[in-house]
Design a protein around this motif. Structure first.
Motif, PDB file in Angstrom:
ATOM      1  N   PHE A   6      15.096 -17.261  -3.322  1.00  0.00           N
ATOM      2  CA  PHE A   6      14.885 -15.853  -3.010  1.00  0.00           C
ATOM      3  C   PHE A   6      15.589 -15.553  -1.689  1.00  0.00           C
ATOM      4  O   PHE A   6      15.518 -16.362  -0.761  1.00  0.00           O
ATOM      5  CB  PHE A   6      13.396 -15.527  -2.839  1.00  0.00           C
ATOM      6  CG  PHE A   6      12.545 -15.674  -4.076  1.00  0.00           C
ATOM      7  CD1 PHE A   6      13.069 -16.107  -5.289  1.00  0.00           C
ATOM      8  CD2 PHE A   6      11.200 -15.373  -4.014  1.00  0.00           C
ATOM      9  CE1 PHE A   6      12.273 -16.241  -6.419  1.00  0.00           C
ATOM     10  CE2 PHE A   6      10.382 -15.498  -5.126  1.00  0.00           C
ATOM     11  CZ  PHE A   6      10.913 -15.932  -6.324  1.00  0.00           C
ATOM     12  N   LEU A  95      13.023 -20.144  -0.064  1.00  0.00           N
ATOM     13  CA  LEU A  95      13.146 -18.834   0.583  1.00  0.00           C
ATOM     14  C   LEU A  95      14.250 -18.927   1.625  1.00  0.00           C
ATOM     15  O   LEU A  95      14.102 -19.604   2.636  1.00  0.00           O
ATOM     16  CB  LEU A  95      11.819 -18.425   1.231  1.00  0.00           C
ATOM     17  CG  LEU A  95      10.586 -18.432   0.325  1.00  0.00           C
ATOM     18  CD1 LEU A  95       9.352 -17.970   1.107  1.00  0.00           C
ATOM     19  CD2 LEU A  95      10.800 -17.564  -0.911  1.00  0.00           C
ATOM     20  N   PHE A  98      14.304 -14.674   3.075  1.00  0.00           N
ATOM     21  CA  PHE A  98      13.592 -13.697   2.235  1.00  0.00           C
ATOM     22  C   PHE A  98      12.578 -13.006   3.124  1.00  0.00           C
ATOM     23  O   PHE A  98      11.642 -13.633   3.630  1.00  0.00           O
ATOM     24  CB  PHE A  98      12.910 -14.415   1.076  1.00  0.00           C
ATOM     25  CG  PHE A  98      12.316 -13.495   0.043  1.00  0.00           C
ATOM     26  CD1 PHE A  98      13.121 -12.624  -0.676  1.00  0.00           C
ATOM     27  CD2 PHE A  98      10.955 -13.523  -0.225  1.00  0.00           C
ATOM     28  CE1 PHE A  98      12.577 -11.778  -1.644  1.00  0.00           C
ATOM     29  CE2 PHE A  98      10.403 -12.690  -1.194  1.00  0.00           C
ATOM     30  CZ  PHE A  98      11.221 -11.815  -1.903  1.00  0.00           C
ATOM     31  N   VAL A 102       5.407 -13.647   1.030  1.00  0.00           N
ATOM     32  CA  VAL A 102       5.033 -13.882  -0.364  1.00  0.00           C
ATOM     33  C   VAL A 102       3.509 -13.906  -0.498  1.00  0.00           C
ATOM     34  O   VAL A 102       2.793 -14.354   0.394  1.00  0.00           O
ATOM     35  CB  VAL A 102       5.648 -15.191  -0.908  1.00  0.00           C
ATOM     36  CG1 VAL A 102       7.164 -15.090  -0.947  1.00  0.00           C
ATOM     37  CG2 VAL A 102       5.237 -16.392  -0.081  1.00  0.00           C
ATOM     38  N   ILE A 114       6.818 -23.791  -2.748  1.00  0.00           N
ATOM     39  CA  ILE A 114       7.657 -22.745  -2.163  1.00  0.00           C
ATOM     40  C   ILE A 114       8.078 -23.214  -0.777  1.00  0.00           C
ATOM     41  O   ILE A 114       7.243 -23.365   0.119  1.00  0.00           O
ATOM     42  CB  ILE A 114       6.914 -21.398  -2.071  1.00  0.00           C
ATOM     43  CG1 ILE A 114       6.383 -20.962  -3.443  1.00  0.00           C
ATOM     44  CG2 ILE A 114       7.842 -20.327  -1.498  1.00  0.00           C
ATOM     45  CD1 ILE A 114       5.537 -19.706  -3.403  1.00  0.00           C
ATOM     46  N   ASN A 116      10.093 -22.669   2.709  1.00  0.00           N
ATOM     47  CA  ASN A 116      10.630 -21.603   3.565  1.00  0.00           C
ATOM     48  C   ASN A 116      11.261 -22.204   4.812  1.00  0.00           C
ATOM     49  O   ASN A 116      10.733 -23.164   5.387  1.00  0.00           O
ATOM     50  CB  ASN A 116       9.511 -20.642   3.979  1.00  0.00           C
ATOM     51  CG  ASN A 116      10.028 -19.506   4.847  1.00  0.00           C
ATOM     52  OD1 ASN A 116      10.990 -18.831   4.487  1.00  0.00           O
ATOM     53  ND2 ASN A 116       9.414 -19.291   5.996  1.00  0.00           N
TER      54      ASN A 116
END
Length: 270
Positions: A6, A95, A98, A102, A114, A116
């Motif tokens: 993302f 990410l 992004f 989230v 996920i 980041n």
């Protein structure tokens, strides 16, 4: 390992991961998604033939009479995101700049999956009675006790972390790859990058003269440098470790090859 990214801007970590020799060997990036139709990273995806989903967040909210600033309303956006990405069957979501925090239901569906990237150290804490506490070498359970006792949180969160760290006297910056959780910039740390040092004598002179503009310019330049020298390598290492099945996250602790890592996670060499 199948990875989706993302992004909201240039997608530098996506580019680095895609161009790495490990792409196609350890992991395969199967799609990208952006919340901004003007994001420059879209062009890169199109050039390399990477499927890119453009789901304009503000337009999505306007069409459904939702408040785009309300995190609870964001649930419906990420519900749509999950529908759009389902067929790609990604194992990990990355990410890459992004800019939306989230939320559910994405967090539950991809719990501990996920990744980041943050452009500063997340192993420095602060609180009402503690100005600065470096806990990187402590074990996560030790840090958890300190956090509860002293109401601590990570000191350098958010978009201005490089600038904040520089003017606060930190000697260097590091990018932090961490697990995204419901708490903003607070998830377990997987990898920390090499160090980019500040010229603190120059910083102090600027602060003494209250000359803030060059400080901001310098921080922006360092953050741009870090995208390629720190963010990308940290992300690639995290994906490599995950693809090899070497890292597992349990109760807020990252385990490498079955051994718990310190709070600061895996450290890349300078």
């Amino acid at each position: 390992m199948r990875v989706g990214f993302f992004f909201s801007g240039g997608a530098s970590s996506l580019k680095a991961a895609y161009q790495s020799e490990l792409h196609g060997e350890k992991y395969h990036i199967v799609f990208a998604l952006t919340d901004k139709p003007q994001a420059s990273g879209i062009k890169f995806c199109q050039e390399v033939g990477l499927p890119v989903i453009v789901l304009d967040y503000k337009k999505f909210c306007q069409e459904r009479n939702l408040n785009y600033r309300n995190l609870k309303d964001r649930f419906f956006y990420f519900e749509e995101v999950l529908e759009r990405i389902a067929d790609f069957k990604a194992d990990i979501i990355g990410l890459s700049g992004f800019m939306l925090i989230v939320t559910e239901p994405l967090l539950s569906v991809y719990k501990n999956r996920i990744f980041n990237i943050h452009p500063f150290r997340l192993d420095i804490l602060s609180g009402p009675q503690v100005e600065r506490l470096d806990v990187g070498n402590l074990m996560p359970e030790e840090v958890e006790k300190l956090v509860k006792m002293n109401k601590l949180q990570r000191k350098y969160k958010g978009e201005d972390a490089v600038y904040d760290g520089m003017i606060s006297g930190e000697p260097y910056a590091q990018s932090t790859l961490h697990i995204a959780t419901a708490l903003f910039d607070e998830g377990p740390i997987i990898v920390m990058s090499k160090k980019i040092y500040f010229d603190q004598q120059w910083v102090k002179r600027c602060l003494k003269m209250r000359n803030f503009r060059p400080l901001r310019t310098k921080a922006d330049a360092i953050q741009e440098q870090m995208k390629w020298e720190c963010d990308g390598p940290a992300f690639i290492k995290g994906l490599e470790l995950a693809a090899e099945g070497r890292i597992v996250v349990k109760n807020g602790t990252v385990f490498l090859d079955g051994t718990p890592l310190p709070y600061k996670g895996f450290q890349l060499e300078d």
